[in-house]
Motif scaffolding. Sequence first.
Motif, PDB file in Angstrom:
ATOM      1  N   ASP A 137       0.811  -1.337  -0.011  1.00 17.83           N
ATOM      2  CA  ASP A 137       0.022  -0.039   0.191  1.00 17.83           C
ATOM      3  C   ASP A 137       0.782   1.329  -0.154  1.00 17.83           C
ATOM      4  O   ASP A 137       1.020   2.031  -1.012  1.00 17.83           O
ATOM      5  CB  ASP A 137      -1.019  -0.084   1.208  1.00 17.83           C
ATOM      6  CG  ASP A 137      -1.838   1.062   1.243  1.00 17.83           C
ATOM      7  OD1 ASP A 137      -2.001   1.757   0.252  1.00 17.83           O
ATOM      8  OD2 ASP A 137      -2.468   1.543   2.286  1.00 17.83           O
ATOM      9  N   LYS A 143       1.983   8.838  -2.148  1.00 14.75           N
ATOM     10  CA  LYS A 143       1.593   9.583  -1.116  1.00 14.75           C
ATOM     11  C   LYS A 143       2.791   9.629   0.376  1.00 14.75           C
ATOM     12  O   LYS A 143       3.062   8.509   0.479  1.00 14.75           O
ATOM     13  CB  LYS A 143       0.157   9.094  -0.509  1.00 14.75           C
ATOM     14  CG  LYS A 143      -1.070   9.601  -1.228  1.00 14.75           C
ATOM     15  CD  LYS A 143      -2.326   9.222  -0.475  1.00 14.75           C
ATOM     16  CE  LYS A 143      -3.616   9.432  -1.030  1.00 14.75           C
ATOM     17  NZ  LYS A 143      -4.652   9.155  -0.293  1.00 14.75           N
ATOM     18  N   LYS A 225      -3.516  -1.564  -7.068  1.00  6.87           N
ATOM     19  CA  LYS A 225      -3.159  -0.381  -6.522  1.00  6.87           C
ATOM     20  C   LYS A 225      -2.852   0.632  -7.587  1.00  6.87           C
ATOM     21  O   LYS A 225      -3.026   1.625  -7.960  1.00  6.87           O
ATOM     22  CB  LYS A 225      -2.200  -0.112  -5.262  1.00  6.87           C
ATOM     23  CG  LYS A 225      -1.867   1.331  -5.035  1.00  6.87           C
ATOM     24  CD  LYS A 225      -1.837   1.628  -3.328  1.00  6.87           C
ATOM     25  CE  LYS A 225      -1.745   3.020  -3.275  1.00  6.87           C
ATOM     26  NZ  LYS A 225      -1.418   3.272  -1.880  1.00  6.87           N
ATOM     27  N   ARG A 239      -9.337   6.737  -6.641  1.00  3.22           N
ATOM     28  CA  ARG A 239      -8.475   6.427  -5.728  1.00  3.22           C
ATOM     29  C   ARG A 239      -8.986   6.368  -4.127  1.00  3.22           C
ATOM     30  O   ARG A 239      -8.691   5.620  -3.313  1.00  3.22           O
ATOM     31  CB  ARG A 239      -7.520   7.396  -5.658  1.00  3.22           C
ATOM     32  CG  ARG A 239      -6.206   6.806  -4.800  1.00  3.22           C
ATOM     33  CD  ARG A 239      -4.962   7.561  -5.066  1.00  3.22           C
ATOM     34  NE  ARG A 239      -3.838   7.197  -4.051  1.00  3.22           N
ATOM     35  CZ  ARG A 239      -2.517   7.428  -4.315  1.00  3.22           C
ATOM     36  NH1 ARG A 239      -2.232   7.978  -5.176  1.00  3.22           N
ATOM     37  NH2 ARG A 239      -1.644   7.068  -3.361  1.00  3.22           N
ATOM     38  N   LEU A 242      -9.733   3.059  -2.125  1.00  2.00           N
ATOM     39  CA  LEU A 242      -8.765   2.499  -1.319  1.00  2.00           C
ATOM     40  C   LEU A 242      -8.894   2.809   0.088  1.00  2.00           C
ATOM     41  O   LEU A 242      -8.365   2.224   1.178  1.00  2.00           O
ATOM     42  CB  LEU A 242      -7.493   3.022  -1.664  1.00  2.00           C
ATOM     43  CG  LEU A 242      -7.070   2.595  -3.130  1.00  2.00           C
ATOM     44  CD1 LEU A 242      -5.562   3.295  -3.494  1.00  2.00           C
ATOM     45  CD2 LEU A 242      -6.834   1.098  -3.319  1.00  2.00           C
ATOM     46  N   ASN A 243      -9.963   3.677   0.353  1.00  2.00           N
ATOM     47  CA  ASN A 243     -10.418   4.023   1.820  1.00  2.00           C
ATOM     48  C   ASN A 243     -11.406   3.072   2.375  1.00  2.00           C
ATOM     49  O   ASN A 243     -12.001   3.470   3.435  1.00  2.00           O
ATOM     50  CB  ASN A 243     -10.837   5.544   1.874  1.00  2.00           C
ATOM     51  CG  ASN A 243      -9.284   6.276   1.746  1.00  2.00           C
ATOM     52  OD1 ASN A 243      -8.397   6.004   1.983  1.00  2.00           O
ATOM     53  ND2 ASN A 243      -9.699   7.652   0.856  1.00  2.00           N
TER      54      ASN A 243
HETATM   55  N1  GLY Z   1      -3.463   4.309   1.060  1.00  4.60           N
HETATM   56  C1  GLY Z   1      -4.369   4.974   0.112  1.00  4.60           C
HETATM   57  C2  GLY Z   1      -3.852   5.783  -0.992  1.00  4.60           C
HETATM   58  O1  GLY Z   1      -2.877   5.724  -1.349  1.00  4.60           O
HETATM   59  O2  GLY Z   1      -4.512   6.450  -1.611  1.00  4.60           O
END
Ligand code: GLY
Length: 354
Positions: A137, A143, A225, A239, A242-243
């Motif tokens: 992740d 990020k 991802k 995106r 992913l939450n």
């Molecule tokens: N961990 C969530 C993202 O990278 O958007």
Amino acid sequence: MKKLDVVLKDKSYPIVIGKNLIDTLGERIKEFYKGTKLAIVTDENLNSIYGERVKKNLEKDGFEVKLIVVAAGEKSKSFGVLQELYNGFLDFKLTRSDLIIAFGGGVVGDLCGFAASTFLRGVPFVQVPTSLLAQIDSSVGGKVAIDLERGKNLVGSFYHPEFVLIDTELLKTLDKRFLWDGMAEVIKYGCISSKELFSRLMEFKDEEELLNNIDEIVFKCCDIKRKVVQEDEKDKGLRMILNFGHTIGHGIEKYFDYSKYTHGEAVAMGMYMITKNSEELGITQLGTSNKIKEILSKYNLEYNLDNIDMKEIVESTTLDKKNIGNKMNLILLEEIGVSFIKSIDNNEIGKYIY
Ligand code: GLY
């Protein structure tokens, strides 16, 4: 060894996945970096196991290496430690044409990535994630951030590495609790976009079988991802899936002052709770929350919280930085493997949590 490419508008980079790859780090760096200076950021625990080995190998490859070691744990994602990194880079006379390596879990990756993105307005960096959570992740997708007293990841940027090197052999020294912590996010990928992954995880007999197949699992998660990030790099739409489980999960982490539950443990409960409620609201296929309960139990993760005032969780939740104005986005499942984003008014959140 397996390889994936993250292909973005302004930058593309590879993710390599396999066993005993850390000893090949120098060779891979040489493929794109002609300089000699390398600043490696790691934490105390990893340094005691791998620090010397990584440093010596890179020195053998002809690099001038500076190892910067921070305390293990979330507290290192602070302005104070960030400044220590800047000072370390300055002492080493690091320039924008040199290279930084983040060797660690999510904390080191986020902290070091943010330092790399801001020092001298940006120095290239490489991610070598060492925990399962970081491998599937946080090291993928760019990020990077540090925390403020008022919340996690409140200061950060999108800053992609030159490459991500995932050595699954490193998971052997990972504390078991953090293997299960990472498995919560693995399960999340199954829930949001891959029924096959979910079924595969249900099939594994035991931890040994999981670890024997971990390269395939890490590859699948990184593939999901990277596809999501390729479509929505800056987290404005897709995106957000992913939450899944994170809205309640962040609330739980915060309620217990980030000390009782790990991120994955809190997300695990968040995934179950939100799905139980969306199922009762007729949004999610019946039986889905039971499947989530079953898979979480199989991977030693709790799925529920007893005797907790969920209203307080709601309050922490609505303070989440991702909630802008009076609206918030919730990630819900239609069924295992199919997710969607639902925008709700903040005052509706109760019905998805109680
Ligand atoms: N961990 C969530 C993202 O990278 O958007």
